[in-house]
Each structure stands twice: as structure tokens, then as C-alpha cells.
Design an enzyme around this catalytic site. Structure first.
Site, mmCIF file in Angstrom:
data_model
loop_
_atom_site.group_PDB
_atom_site.id
_atom_site.type_symbol
_atom_site.label_atom_id
_atom_site.label_comp_id
_atom_site.label_asym_id
_atom_site.label_seq_id
_atom_site.Cartn_x
_atom_site.Cartn_y
_atom_site.Cartn_z
ATOM 1 N N GLU A 268 38.873 46.112 45.424
ATOM 2 C CA GLU A 268 38.531 46.145 44.075
ATOM 3 C C GLU A 268 36.937 45.875 44.052
ATOM 4 O O GLU A 268 36.311 46.212 43.019
ATOM 5 C CB GLU A 268 39.125 44.948 43.360
ATOM 6 C CG GLU A 268 38.924 43.958 43.527
ATOM 7 C CD GLU A 268 40.069 42.750 42.809
ATOM 8 O OE1 GLU A 268 41.086 42.805 43.267
ATOM 9 O OE2 GLU A 268 39.575 42.048 41.822
ATOM 10 N N ASP A 291 38.585 49.904 41.820
ATOM 11 C CA ASP A 291 38.830 49.813 40.501
ATOM 12 C C ASP A 291 38.109 51.172 39.983
ATOM 13 O O ASP A 291 36.905 51.342 40.352
ATOM 14 C CB ASP A 291 38.209 48.540 39.856
ATOM 15 C CG ASP A 291 38.310 48.432 38.492
ATOM 16 O OD1 ASP A 291 38.849 47.213 38.051
ATOM 17 O OD2 ASP A 291 38.142 49.352 37.708
HETATM 18 C C1 LIG Z 1 43.112 37.124 39.042
HETATM 19 C C2 LIG Z 1 42.381 37.477 39.905
HETATM 20 O O1 LIG Z 1 41.405 36.637 40.204
HETATM 21 C C3 LIG Z 1 41.356 38.653 39.201
HETATM 22 O O2 LIG Z 1 40.802 38.417 38.140
HETATM 23 C C4 LIG Z 1 42.135 39.973 39.126
HETATM 24 C C5 LIG Z 1 42.546 40.520 40.286
HETATM 25 O O3 LIG Z 1 41.738 40.470 41.425
HETATM 26 C C6 LIG Z 1 43.495 41.631 40.439
HETATM 27 O O4 LIG Z 1 44.157 41.911 39.288
HETATM 28 O O5 LIG Z 1 43.534 41.918 41.766
HETATM 29 MG MG LIG Z 2 42.529 41.231 43.344
#
Ligand SMILES: C[C@H](O)[C@H](O)CC(=O)C(=O)O
Ligand SMILES: [Mg+2]
Length: 394
Positions: A268, A291
Site C-alpha cells: 500500500e 492504493d
Molecule cells: C488500519 C491500518 O493501520 C491502515 O490505516 C489501513 C490499512 O493499512 C489497510 O486498510 O490495509
Molecule cells: Mg494495510
């Protein structure tokens, strides 16, 4: 249509709401008690806002043609991204045909190479690229998914990321991903606490529901290997982003040492076909999670995805709502999608980019019919309730 020409590009910022790196209210599960690379400093352990996770906020890219067509997109990057878009990237769009997306991408990327390649610059390029696809969809009156090959299935199935996989199961999701709360600074006690929570969740959801750990770049190889092996007993499906994104060597080692059948996932915070090429050639993971608002946009994600397909890797993008859904439904190697639970207690489904978008579809019973995406462009509008500020012009 062939003559639609871009007249103006605008970049604005907006505060409040948005997805995981935007402004959330105090006590939101997505900010508090999450293990991060800053957790080794006790002063920055309690909440991600303490070290500035929300410092950038949202950037909104709007593009208009001389014929009055309008496309837009939102992503992370705030004011620095707005500066880059207005003062640098806009010149590669204005006066160009809306169909010249590949050329515009190449010029934006190459013109920023000397200070870009990743991070905010790629967030900015991604935002512009997504707005271009939205605009092309408005001009052609076609959904984005139809312009990139068409849907390969009738609906998208979702897993949920949040603090309550047990509730996610009741809401119809196929799995639940929890953020780990401890890291190497807590040593064996940290591993023990994670296993306890995982075990409780396994009891609550039964054997068949997927459970995953998201480590948000915060572990080291030794700790992550111990956690993954111990979590196997509770059927952990994957261990995500266990290590800092630059540690390709660590990921390759972790992937060799996790139990058979458990996946290592990451990506990501990776960007471009070259970053993902490294992840794949070094065999760092089983499933990549670009992403689309950060990796270079949809134009780049399509290339990353083909590369992944040839390497036998799945592509399940990180968050990003409609920008991901239009992509996921068109790819055979993207069999499901992520839904980020943006309700503060992860106890109900709310649109991921609340309150930015109007008409943002959400999964019902853990599914989204592709017909919900059958609108021009990405099928959403900018909400009338938000205040845009345009800090720079050109
Ligand atoms: C919850 C995680 O720390 C982050 O904000 C979101 C993530 O990494 C994910 O959805 O994958
Ligand atoms: Mg993640």
C-alpha cells in the site's frame, strides 16, 4: 468526443473526514492503539494523530474541458500535493485532448523524476490521473470499468478492515483484518497479547471466516516471523505490511519463513510498476495491495496488475472506495476487495470517504453489485457539504 480539450486543472484542499490518513475525530479506532513505526517512542504510541498522520489531509483535483465537461478525484496529499498539481503538473494537461491519458501520465512522471518517484508526488499524479479517467467517463458517458475492459463478474465481495471482525462477519463480509497493537518494543508480551485477541476473535467468528493482521510497517523480521508462526494455530490468513516498505530483503525472508498457506501481503506504500517489480522479482509477497490514489493512479495500476498476473500474484488494492471498485471488477487476479470501516467503532458500514463524496456506494451484506457502478466516470459527485480551499493557482 475526440476534440474535447482540457481547459483548466484545479487542486483544492479540504479538512475533516476522508479515509485513513485524513482527519478523524478523537477516539476513532483507525488512529488509536495501532502499532506503527513510531511506536518505539512512547510519546507517539497512543494515537497516530500524535505523530501527524492527518497532517496532509485531502487534495481534490478538478478538471474541466472547453466544452463544459467536468471530472474530479480525491486522494491524500493536501496542500503540498495541491502546489505540485497547480504549479507543475497542470501544464501537461491544459490544452491537451482528454484521451491523451498515457501521454500526460508519462510527462507528469518524467518531469517530476528529479524530486518525485514516490510519496506525495505520486499521490499528486494519482489524483490527477483518477480525475482524468473520471473526466473521460463523463465525456463518453461510460463507467470507468467499461473503459478498461469491462467487469468480469456480477458483484464484488469484500473483507472488512476494522477493530471488530466479529461484527464484520454479522454484516456479511468474508473476512476481517485487524491492526496489530504491539510491536518489537513490547517483545514476547506483544506477541502474546496479539495472539490472545486473535484467539478471542477466532472463537467469535468460527473457523471459516478469514482473519488477517495489518502491521502498518511496524515490525521487524524476527518479531513478524514469530507472530506469523504463532498465529497459524488460529488460522491467520495473511500478515500484512509487517515491515517498512524499503525492506525488500526482509519481506523476502519473511515470506520464506511463514507457515505454508499463510500469505504475506504488502504494497500500500509502494508506487509505480518499478516499485512493484522489485517486490515481485524479489518474491516479497503473495498478494499486492497498491492504493490507486497513491501508486500512480489507474493508468499505473493497470500496468502493475498485469505484471502481478504474470508473476502469479493477486492484486487487492488498499481501500480507496470507487477508485478501487472500478478496477477490481475488471481483473481476474483481483477476486475480492477491501472495505475500510470508517465508523469510529467499526460497528457499521459508512462510505469510506465520508463526507467527501455524494453517491458513494457501499457493500450491502458484504457485496456490491456491479450495476451500482454503472454511471459515467467513477459515478460519484463531490459533496456540496464540504468547503474547498484552493491555496495555489497558476
Ligand atoms: C488500519 C491500518 O493501520 C491502515 O490505516 C489501513 C490499512 O493499512 C489497510 O486498510 O490495509
Ligand atoms: Mg494495510
Amino acid at each position: 468526443m475526440g476534440t474535447a480539450v482540457i481547459r483548466q486543472v484545479r487542486a483544492s484542499v479540504v479538512r475533516g473526514g476522508g479515509a485513513d490518513y485524513h482527519d478523524q475525530s478523537e477516539g476513532h479506532w483507525i488512529d488509536d492503539n495501532i502499532s506503527t513505526p513510531m511506536s518505539k517512542y512512547p510519546a507517539y504510541r497512543k494515537s497516530r494523530q500524535s505523530f501527524g498522520i492527518n497532517v496532509l489531509g485531502t487534495v481534490v483535483v478538478e478538471i474541466e474541458t472547453d466544452g463544459g465537461h467536468y471530472g474530479f478525484a480525491v486522494t491524500t496529499g493536501g496542500e503540498p500535493a495541491a502546489f505540485i498539481i497547480e504549479r507543475h503538473l497542470a501544464r501537461f494537461l491544459e490544452g491537451r485532448k482528454v484521451t491523451d491519458i498515457e501521454l500526460m501520465w508519462d510527462q507528469m512522471y518524467n518531469a517530476t523524476l528529479y524530486y518525485g518517484r514516490r510519496g506525495i508526488v505520486l499521490n499528486a499524479i494519482s489524483g490527477v490521473d483518477l480525475a482524468l479517467w473520471d473526466l473521460l467517463g463523463q465525456v463518453r458517458q461510460e463507467p470507468v470499468h467499461a473503459m478498461i475492459g469491462g467487469a468480469v463478474r456480477d458483484e464484488i465481495r469484500f473483507y472488512a478492515t476494522g477493530a471488530r471482525p466479529d461484527l464484520a462477519k454479522q454484516m456479511g463480509f468474508i473476512g476481517g483484518k485487524m491492526a496489530v497493537r504491539h510491536g518489537p518494543a513490547q517483545g514476547a508480551e506483544g506477541v502474546h497479547a496479539e495472539l490472545q485477541r486473535l484467539g478471542e476473535m477466532r472463537n467469535a467468528v468460527g473457523d471459516d471466516f478469514w482473519l488477517m493482521f495489518d502491521c502498518w510497517m511496524s515490525l521487524d523480521v524476527n518479531y513478524a516471523t514469530k507472530l506469523a508462526n504463532a498465529a497459524h494455530e488460529f488460522g491467520l490468513k495473511w500478515i500484512e505490511e509487517a515491515l517498512p516498505p524499503d525492506d525488500y530483503w526482509g519481506y523476502a525472508e519473511l515470506k520464506r519463513d511463514v507457515p505454508r498457506g499463510m500469505m504475506v501481503t504488502t504494497g500500500e506504500h509502494e508506487a509505480t510498476r518499478w516499485g512493484f517489480r522489485l517486490l515481485m522479482e524479489m518474491d516479497c509477497c503473495d498478494l499486492i495491495q497498491p492504493d490507486v490514489g497513491w501508486c500512480g493512479g489507474l493508468t499505473e495500476l493497470l500496468k502493475i496488475s498485469s505484471l502481478a498476473d504474470a508473476h502469479g500474484k493477486l492484486v487487492v488494492p488498499h481501500g480507496s472506495s470507487v477508485y478501487s471498485y472500478h478496477f477490481v471488477c475488471t481483473r481476474q487476479n483481483s477476486p475480492f476487495a477491501e472495505f475500510l470501516m470508517m465508523a469510529p467503532a467499526a460497528d457499521k458500514v459508512v462510505p469510506m470517504f465520508t463526507p467527501m463524496l455524494e453517491g458513494e456506494p457501499v457493500p450491502v451484506d458484504g457485496r456490491l453489485k456491479i450495476s451500482a457502478l454503472d454511471k459515467p466516470g467513477f459515478g460519484v459527485k463531490l459533496s456540496q457539504d464540504i468547503t474547498l480551499e484552493r491555496p495555489y493557482t497558476h
